[in-house]
Write a protein that holds these residues in place. Sequence first.
Motif, PDB file in Angstrom:
ATOM      1  N   ASP A  12       0.916  -1.211  -0.175  1.00 23.41           N
ATOM      2  CA  ASP A  12       0.011  -0.182  -0.084  1.00 23.41           C
ATOM      3  C   ASP A  12       0.980   1.192   0.105  1.00 23.41           C
ATOM      4  OD1 ASP A  12      -2.430  -1.550   0.027  1.00 23.41           O
ATOM      5  OD2 ASP A  12      -2.575  -1.353   2.131  1.00 23.41           O
ATOM      6  N   GLN A  13       1.981   1.277   0.677  1.00 17.00           N
ATOM      7  CA  GLN A  13       2.988   2.470   0.618  1.00 17.00           C
ATOM      8  C   GLN A  13       3.329   2.661  -0.681  1.00 17.00           C
ATOM      9  OE1 GLN A  13       4.960   3.938   3.414  1.00 17.00           O
ATOM     10  NE2 GLN A  13       3.075   3.499   4.686  1.00 17.00           N
ATOM     11  N   LEU A  14       3.719   1.764  -1.293  1.00 14.68           N
ATOM     12  CA  LEU A  14       4.109   1.814  -2.756  1.00 14.68           C
ATOM     13  C   LEU A  14       3.126   2.202  -3.565  1.00 14.68           C
ATOM     14  CD1 LEU A  14       6.523  -0.963  -3.310  1.00 14.68           C
ATOM     15  CD2 LEU A  14       7.195   1.332  -2.833  1.00 14.68           C
ATOM     16  N   LEU A  15       1.875   1.638  -3.433  1.00 14.95           N
ATOM     17  CA  LEU A  15       0.875   2.024  -4.250  1.00 14.95           C
ATOM     18  C   LEU A  15       0.101   3.513  -4.131  1.00 14.95           C
ATOM     19  CD1 LEU A  15      -1.653   1.093  -6.144  1.00 14.95           C
ATOM     20  CD2 LEU A  15      -2.786   0.521  -4.184  1.00 14.95           C
ATOM     21  N   MET A  16       0.135   3.909  -2.952  1.00 19.07           N
ATOM     22  CA  MET A  16      -0.377   5.067  -2.346  1.00 19.07           C
ATOM     23  C   MET A  16       0.513   6.177  -3.117  1.00 19.07           C
ATOM     24  SD  MET A  16      -3.435   5.101  -1.210  1.00 19.07           S
ATOM     25  CE  MET A  16      -3.648   3.765  -2.426  1.00 19.07           C
ATOM     26  N   MET A  17       1.667   6.110  -3.119  1.00 23.88           N
ATOM     27  CA  MET A  17       2.874   7.166  -3.625  1.00 23.88           C
ATOM     28  C   MET A  17       2.875   7.128  -5.429  1.00 23.88           C
ATOM     29  SD  MET A  17       3.726   8.887  -1.188  1.00 23.88           S
ATOM     30  CE  MET A  17       4.909  10.015  -2.042  1.00 23.88           C
ATOM     31  N   GLY A  18       2.238   6.267  -5.685  1.00 26.46           N
ATOM     32  CA  GLY A  18       2.190   5.816  -7.340  1.00 26.46           C
ATOM     33  C   GLY A  18       2.328   4.669  -7.689  1.00 26.46           C
ATOM     34  N   PRO A  19       1.530   4.090  -8.403  1.00 30.16           N
ATOM     35  CA  PRO A  19       1.762   2.634  -8.945  1.00 30.16           C
ATOM     36  C   PRO A  19       2.820   2.431  -9.345  1.00 30.16           C
ATOM     37  CG  PRO A  19      -0.449   3.650  -9.467  1.00 30.16           C
ATOM     38  CD  PRO A  19       0.213   4.862  -8.999  1.00 30.16           C
ATOM     39  N   LEU A  20       3.490   3.290 -10.368  1.00 31.48           N
ATOM     40  CA  LEU A  20       4.595   2.746 -10.880  1.00 31.48           C
ATOM     41  C   LEU A  20       5.871   3.775 -10.475  1.00 31.48           C
ATOM     42  CD1 LEU A  20       3.382   2.839 -14.674  1.00 31.48           C
ATOM     43  CD2 LEU A  20       3.593   0.954 -13.170  1.00 31.48           C
ATOM     44  N   VAL A  21       5.970   4.738  -9.665  1.00 30.20           N
ATOM     45  CA  VAL A  21       6.988   5.616  -9.378  1.00 30.20           C
ATOM     46  C   VAL A  21       6.928   5.726  -7.525  1.00 30.20           C
ATOM     47  CG1 VAL A  21       6.965   6.893 -11.437  1.00 30.20           C
ATOM     48  CG2 VAL A  21       5.640   7.647  -9.557  1.00 30.20           C
ATOM     49  N   GLY A  22       6.250   4.972  -7.060  1.00 32.86           N
ATOM     50  CA  GLY A  22       6.126   4.791  -5.541  1.00 32.86           C
ATOM     51  C   GLY A  22       7.722   4.609  -5.152  1.00 32.86           C
ATOM     52  N   TRP A  23       8.227   3.602  -5.651  1.00 32.10           N
ATOM     53  CA  TRP A  23       9.631   3.247  -5.049  1.00 32.10           C
ATOM     54  C   TRP A  23      10.748   4.409  -5.188  1.00 32.10           C
ATOM     55  CZ3 TRP A  23      13.676   3.325  -8.446  1.00 32.10           C
ATOM     56  CH2 TRP A  23      13.122   3.336 -10.059  1.00 32.10           C
ATOM     57  N   LEU A  36      -2.281   6.408 -16.293  1.00 33.71           N
ATOM     58  CA  LEU A  36      -2.940   5.283 -15.607  1.00 33.71           C
ATOM     59  C   LEU A  36      -4.185   5.935 -14.236  1.00 33.71           C
ATOM     60  CD1 LEU A  36      -0.204   2.722 -15.306  1.00 33.71           C
ATOM     61  CD2 LEU A  36      -2.129   2.684 -16.626  1.00 33.71           C
ATOM     62  N   ILE A  37      -3.640   6.779 -13.654  1.00 38.52           N
ATOM     63  CA  ILE A  37      -4.343   7.443 -12.583  1.00 38.52           C
ATOM     64  C   ILE A  37      -5.434   7.970 -13.066  1.00 38.52           C
ATOM     65  CG2 ILE A  37      -4.377   9.058 -10.874  1.00 38.52           C
ATOM     66  CD1 ILE A  37      -1.428   8.377 -10.095  1.00 38.52           C
TER      67      ILE A  37
END
Length: 575
Positions: free
Chosen positions: A241-252, A332-333
């Motif tokens: 969820d941490q990665l998804l909420m910050m951006g599905p592709l760029v959260g990392w 995508l968003i």
Amino acid sequence: MEQSIAEAFKSKQPKKILLIFLGLVFLLNLLQAYLTGLHPDEAYYWIYSKFLDWGYFDHPPMVAIFIKLGDSLFQNTLGLRLLTVISHIGSLFLLWLIVKKYTSNIKLFILGVTSILIFHVYAFITTPDVPLMFFSVLFLYTYQIYLKEDKLKWALLLGLISAALLMSKYHGVLLIFFILISNLQLFKRKSFYATLVFAIVLCLPHLYWQYLNGYPSFYYHLIDRSATPYRFSYTSQYFLDQLLMMGPLVGWLFFYYGYQLKTVEDQFLNGLKFVFYGVFIFFFLSTFKGRVQAQWPLIEYIALFILAYIYAGKNLEHFSKFKWLFGINIILILLARFILMGAIPFANKIKFVASFQNYDVWAKEIAAIAGDHPVIFKDGFQAPSYYNYYTQSLKAIAYNSINYRQTQYDLWPLEDSIQHKKVLLVTPEDGYSKTGINLQTAKGVYNLQWLDGVRFYPKINFNPLHFPKDWKVNEERLITFEVKNPYAQSVNFSDQNEKWTCSFQYGFMEEGKIFKLTPFESELKQAILKAGETKKIQINIKSPSKPGDYKLFLSIKTQPFAGTRNSKMISVKVK
């Protein structure tokens, strides 16, 4: 503050781009707010706004104020979400004022801020996270100024915003706490004590409301909500969820940039690092007590965006390698947002998308049968809230049984007015029932049953006096309870001249599940509790037959229901 805002527009090019961006975002959010059906929580908070108070079972009152202001202008989904749309633009603008002091790259800012999924969610959906986001950003903006200007006006404003944070969502205390421990030098400022005193004074009405109602919010969040056994999925889902909420592709990449930024020499950025790590660790540890919802670390995401933006601004060569990924992420968003609006018909069959649709039709289908009669839904606040919102009434009531939990419906004066009246009981059905009316609605098959002379008493409370926590296996003890009638009318538990019988039971819960229910006789059966009366009774309680940690609760059962929870969860340790 006026000077800081003026400085934001010294450069004409960033000003023009920023205004165009904010204008487009505002129009998109207005469209989304109007065309997207309600989330069930939004309908629930709409009823908050119909009973304005200093507090509610689940949350502080700020979300109710936001909804009340917009709903007073437009009685539709746009009105309910109007303050959300406006505050979102305010949050983006304040974020720009914060970060431009480090690197003024408006295009980088737009790419970054529009890539964060959770910022899109609270651009139109109205929950307590909306005021939490706005006042968190406003707090950081004001704190940034206060660090440089030790003036009473900034100290008082910081106190006001701190109170607004806490009145938005209790998670706001995390932002205040981690900023404080990152800068203990604040306690050497005389003006800072004005911040503390002002914030506490402004929060007193809410604390008094908690006291009058038995601290329901603290009990629910700290005890009742944490009664489920641990699952590894709680922790693994938290990281996803941490990665998804910050951006599905760029959260990392946000996490990488936020981690890489050196902040030791900057007190403000150092505070953000404390917030980032502190909130992350706090909710990570919370996964061992229960499921952490994806939006709960919202404050962390705000701090992480600021840190990551500043690092990217100082390392544009590295960031430029991933511009294309940010572009795809944003597309995508935006696609997901248009799907939620119903703009892509074949996508309406997706379960998540369908959950936002057709509840207006569903409510009217049930209302056509219920007419002016009250409607009862069992175990949950979602269905009655949808019904109330889409019929623009307060005729739906939630019956929250021992198998569910208490909600604000157990505090509102709604079920008081339906005692001994004719009501329509509505329950979802997997198949067709042989009793009542089987209604095919836009949201599936529902069973509708008419009940004459209904009665139930969720507000009656059993409070143990001197309850022992340590018990032996199968031990029996006579425990004294205080029973209070908070209703404005007398309550008679007798079955004389009543269609539906009334009985009493206690149960034990282990790892979030009820495993034993025991009926008990009580002198209350022949008693009449007057309005506001408190009575002491004795109940014989028998402990479970095997050692363990349990929660005891008491329940009043009136046919045809399973019984309500009429006490707090009482800790019992059986040895």
